[in-house]
Motif scaffolding. Structure first.
Motif, PDB file in Angstrom:
ATOM      1  N   SER A   1       0.818  -1.213   0.000  1.00 36.19           N
ATOM      2  CA  SER A   1       0.000   0.000   0.000  1.00 36.19           C
ATOM      3  C   SER A   1       0.855   1.268   0.000  1.00 36.19           C
ATOM      4  CB  SER A   1      -0.942   0.018   1.200  1.00 36.19           C
ATOM      5  OG  SER A   1      -0.196   0.062   2.402  1.00 36.19           O
ATOM      6  N   GLN A   2       2.117   1.170   0.390  1.00 34.79           N
ATOM      7  CA  GLN A   2       2.995   2.334   0.413  1.00 34.79           C
ATOM      8  C   GLN A   2       3.747   2.540  -0.900  1.00 34.79           C
ATOM      9  OE1 GLN A   2       5.372   1.538   3.963  1.00 34.79           O
ATOM     10  NE2 GLN A   2       4.432   3.351   4.870  1.00 34.79           N
ATOM     11  N   LEU A   3       3.649   1.581  -1.820  1.00 37.57           N
ATOM     12  CA  LEU A   3       4.344   1.721  -3.096  1.00 37.57           C
ATOM     13  C   LEU A   3       3.862   2.978  -3.817  1.00 37.57           C
ATOM     14  CD1 LEU A   3       4.429  -1.939  -4.421  1.00 37.57           C
ATOM     15  CD2 LEU A   3       6.330  -0.606  -3.503  1.00 37.57           C
ATOM     16  N   VAL A   4       4.790   3.732  -4.326  1.00 35.54           N
ATOM     17  CA  VAL A   4       4.506   5.035  -4.920  1.00 35.54           C
ATOM     18  C   VAL A   4       4.381   4.922  -6.439  1.00 35.54           C
ATOM     19  CG1 VAL A   4       5.507   7.323  -5.295  1.00 35.54           C
ATOM     20  CG2 VAL A   4       5.628   6.273  -3.049  1.00 35.54           C
ATOM     21  N   THR A   5       3.415   5.659  -6.976  1.00 38.36           N
ATOM     22  CA  THR A   5       3.246   5.806  -8.415  1.00 38.36           C
ATOM     23  C   THR A   5       3.583   7.245  -8.785  1.00 38.36           C
ATOM     24  OG1 THR A   5       1.471   4.168  -8.460  1.00 38.36           O
ATOM     25  CG2 THR A   5       1.599   5.666 -10.330  1.00 38.36           C
TER      26      THR A   5
ATOM     27  N   GLU B   1      -1.348   4.620  -1.811  1.00 38.02           N
ATOM     28  CA  GLU B   1      -2.658   4.279  -1.264  1.00 38.02           C
ATOM     29  C   GLU B   1      -2.801   4.545   0.239  1.00 38.02           C
ATOM     30  OE1 GLU B   1      -5.345   3.383  -3.051  1.00 38.02           O
ATOM     31  OE2 GLU B   1      -4.083   3.729  -4.798  1.00 38.02           O
ATOM     32  N   THR B   2      -1.739   4.969   0.913  1.00 42.42           N
ATOM     33  CA  THR B   2      -1.836   5.184   2.362  1.00 42.42           C
ATOM     34  C   THR B   2      -2.242   6.620   2.664  1.00 42.42           C
ATOM     35  OG1 THR B   2       0.501   5.713   2.524  1.00 42.42           O
ATOM     36  CG2 THR B   2      -0.106   3.428   2.886  1.00 42.42           C
ATOM     37  N   LEU B   3      -2.909   6.803   3.781  1.00 40.57           N
ATOM     38  CA  LEU B   3      -3.278   8.139   4.215  1.00 40.57           C
ATOM     39  C   LEU B   3      -2.038   8.850   4.749  1.00 40.57           C
ATOM     40  CD1 LEU B   3      -6.591   7.377   6.120  1.00 40.57           C
ATOM     41  CD2 LEU B   3      -6.343   8.494   3.900  1.00 40.57           C
ATOM     42  N   PRO B   4      -1.877  10.119   4.443  1.00 42.23           N
ATOM     43  CA  PRO B   4      -0.704  10.854   4.924  1.00 42.23           C
ATOM     44  C   PRO B   4      -0.898  11.314   6.375  1.00 42.23           C
ATOM     45  CG  PRO B   4      -2.015  12.263   3.529  1.00 42.23           C
ATOM     46  CD  PRO B   4      -2.667  10.911   3.513  1.00 42.23           C
ATOM     47  N   LEU B   5      -0.871  10.360   7.307  1.00 42.32           N
ATOM     48  CA  LEU B   5      -1.120  10.669   8.712  1.00 42.32           C
ATOM     49  C   LEU B   5       0.042  11.408   9.370  1.00 42.32           C
ATOM     50  CD1 LEU B   5      -2.820   7.317   9.752  1.00 42.32           C
ATOM     51  CD2 LEU B   5      -3.912   9.473   9.096  1.00 42.32           C
TER      52      LEU B   5
ATOM     53  N   LEU C   1       3.480  14.012   8.562  1.00 46.94           N
ATOM     54  CA  LEU C   1       4.006  14.934   7.562  1.00 46.94           C
ATOM     55  C   LEU C   1       5.149  14.307   6.774  1.00 46.94           C
ATOM     56  CD1 LEU C   1       3.848  17.754   6.357  1.00 46.94           C
ATOM     57  CD2 LEU C   1       5.444  18.513   8.120  1.00 46.94           C
ATOM     58  N   ASN C   2       6.015  13.575   7.434  1.00 43.88           N
ATOM     59  CA  ASN C   2       7.169  12.943   6.785  1.00 43.88           C
ATOM     60  C   ASN C   2       6.858  11.467   6.520  1.00 43.88           C
ATOM     61  OD1 ASN C   2       9.707  12.568   5.723  1.00 43.88           O
ATOM     62  ND2 ASN C   2      10.691  12.348   7.709  1.00 43.88           N
ATOM     63  N   ASN C   3       5.970  11.212   5.573  1.00 39.35           N
ATOM     64  CA  ASN C   3       5.596   9.836   5.233  1.00 39.35           C
ATOM     65  C   ASN C   3       6.399   9.361   4.020  1.00 39.35           C
ATOM     66  OD1 ASN C   3       4.007  10.493   2.732  1.00 39.35           O
ATOM     67  ND2 ASN C   3       2.819  11.654   4.232  1.00 39.35           N
ATOM     68  N   HIS C   4       6.261   8.094   3.683  1.00 45.68           N
ATOM     69  CA  HIS C   4       7.049   7.511   2.594  1.00 45.68           C
ATOM     70  C   HIS C   4       6.781   8.202   1.259  1.00 45.68           C
ATOM     71  CE1 HIS C   4       9.254   4.612   0.228  1.00 45.68           C
ATOM     72  NE2 HIS C   4       8.184   4.410  -0.519  1.00 45.68           N
ATOM     73  N   CYS C   5       5.531   8.485   0.961  1.00 51.76           N
ATOM     74  CA  CYS C   5       5.184   9.135  -0.302  1.00 51.76           C
ATOM     75  C   CYS C   5       5.837  10.518  -0.381  1.00 51.76           C
ATOM     76  CB  CYS C   5       3.669   9.236  -0.435  1.00 51.76           C
ATOM     77  SG  CYS C   5       3.096   9.765  -2.066  1.00 51.76           S
ATOM     78  N   ARG C   6       5.809  11.253   0.718  1.00 51.56           N
ATOM     79  CA  ARG C   6       6.426  12.589   0.756  1.00 51.56           C
ATOM     80  C   ARG C   6       7.939  12.487   0.539  1.00 51.56           C
ATOM     81  NH1 ARG C   6       4.908  18.038   0.742  1.00 51.56           N
ATOM     82  NH2 ARG C   6       6.890  19.096   0.908  1.00 51.56           N
ATOM     83  N   GLN C   7       8.561  11.478   1.128  1.00 52.70           N
ATOM     84  CA  GLN C   7      10.007  11.296   0.973  1.00 52.70           C
ATOM     85  C   GLN C   7      10.366  11.020  -0.495  1.00 52.70           C
ATOM     86  OE1 GLN C   7      10.808   8.154   3.738  1.00 52.70           O
ATOM     87  NE2 GLN C   7      10.744   9.510   5.517  1.00 52.70           N
ATOM     88  N   VAL C   8       9.585  10.167  -1.153  1.00 56.30           N
ATOM     89  CA  VAL C   8       9.835   9.883  -2.571  1.00 56.30           C
ATOM     90  C   VAL C   8       9.576  11.140  -3.397  1.00 56.30           C
ATOM     91  CG1 VAL C   8       9.095   8.512  -4.567  1.00 56.30           C
ATOM     92  CG2 VAL C   8       9.370   7.425  -2.327  1.00 56.30           C
ATOM     93  N   PHE C   9       8.508  11.866  -3.089  1.00 61.13           N
ATOM     94  CA  PHE C   9       8.205  13.120  -3.788  1.00 61.13           C
ATOM     95  C   PHE C   9       9.368  14.101  -3.681  1.00 61.13           C
ATOM     96  CE2 PHE C   9       6.710  17.532  -3.294  1.00 61.13           C
ATOM     97  CZ  PHE C   9       6.232  17.760  -4.564  1.00 61.13           C
ATOM     98  N   ASP C  10       9.866  14.306  -2.451  1.00 58.76           N
ATOM     99  CA  ASP C  10      10.976  15.233  -2.250  1.00 58.76           C
ATOM    100  C   ASP C  10      12.212  14.788  -3.025  1.00 58.76           C
ATOM    101  OD1 ASP C  10       9.478  16.923  -0.630  1.00 58.76           O
ATOM    102  OD2 ASP C  10      10.185  16.003   1.235  1.00 58.76           O
TER     103      ASP C  10
END
Length: 115
Positions: A52-56, A80-84, A86-95
């Motif tokens: 669910s944390q895999l980023v697209t 697919e995960t909620l950004p509960l 601020l420093n979540n996995h999706c944000r890290q990949v985005f940055d």
């Protein structure tokens, strides 16, 4: 669902941009799943985080406003995960992807807008 967006204007001929973006995404550890002249979709390779944390990553190139010296593109990075946090996995990949685009030696960054 976590979702982060960013727009860029880069100084590079549009006919070189797609190959450069494909290489950049692969260098970021992403697997390019699909691409056309103005759209690229890449996914994170499974194994390091839960499914669910895999980023697209989606890259949209605005060919209608492109000139010989400037091209506008937007990226959408989501999972697919909620950004509960601020420093979540999706944000890290985005940055990471955003910084890689901004610091690429293959083009001159004219503008970067994160949303």
């Amino acid at each position: 669902m976590a979702r982060y967006t960013c727009s860029f204007i880069v100084s590079v001929p549009i006919d070189h941009l797609q190959a450069l973006l494909l290489e950049l995404l692969q260098d970021c550890g992403l697997d390019v799943q699909y691409y056309t002249a103005d759209y690229i979709m890449a996914r994170e390779i499974p194994g390091n985080v839960s499914f669910s944390q895999l980023v697209t990553v989606e890259v949209l190139v605005d060919k209608s406003s492109a000139t010989e010296t400037e091209t506008r593109m937007s990226i959408v990075i989501k999972n697919e995960t909620l950004p509960l946090q601020l420093n979540n996995h999706c944000r890290q990949v985005f940055d990471f992807v955003r910084q890689t685009i901004e610091q690429s030696r293959h083009w001159h960054l004219i503008e970067s807008i994160s949303g």
